[in-house]
Motif scaffolding. Structure first.
Motif: not given
Length: 162
Positions: A4-13, A129-133, A135-137, A139-148
């Motif tokens: 099971m794999t989830a992948e994302r590019v997060i705009d943060a260092p 369910m695991i892939v969705r979980s 992805d949800s985490i 997304t939470a990282a992306e949101t938290a790190l995008a605040r700055r």
């Protein structure tokens, strides 16, 4: 076993993304994660090799042990116990600097430990369910790190210790 794999590019260092995603108490910012705690600190870092993490997600309870920790590029873990019971071969997060931020690839290989129906239930129910979980985490990282502001995040990424 299912991979099971989830992948994302997060705009943060990369350092910030690695720190956020390896500090699993942050996972509760996802609506699918109820509780996370560090039950044993790692050898060289709180979430480093030997660390034990306890998670209560909407999909069940997990106790994980960190088996590899190479900041800010990779962390690996194994699920030692879970409810519902599972067989777990491998879990990892890899972090790579790319244009636009940090690519995160989160992979796990596991299946439900149930005779006869385990592989089917893993494919049909657990895998999505695991892939969705995951992805949800992410997304939470992306949101938290995008605040700055973007310029501030990039400047922080350039101030790495030598």
């Amino acid at each position: 076993m299912e991979t099971m794999t989830a992948e994302r590019v997060i705009d943060a260092p990369i350092d910030e993304v690695f720190a956020w995603l390896t500090t699993t108490t942050h996972y509760t910012r996802s609506p699918l994660v109820l509780r996370c705690r560090l039950t044993r600190r790692g050898k060289d870092a709180p979430y480093g090799v030997g660390a034990v993490r306890s998670h209560l997600w909407m999909i069940g309870w997990l106790r994980e042990r960190i088996t590899r920790y190479e900041a800010p590029y990779t962390t690996e873990y194994v699920v030692e116990r879970s409810v519902p019971p599972s067989r777990h071969e491998f879990g990892s997060m890899t972090f790579t600097e790319v244009d636009g931020g940090t690519r995160v690839v989160w992979t796990t290989r596991a299946e439900m430990a149930m005779p006869v129906v385990g592989p089917f239930l893993t494919r049909a129910v657990v895998r999505p369910m695991i892939v969705r979980s995951f992805d949800s985490i992410l997304t939470a990282a992306e949101t938290a790190l995008a605040r700055r502001p973007r310029a501030e995040r990039r400047a922080a990424g350039r101030r790495r210790p030598a």
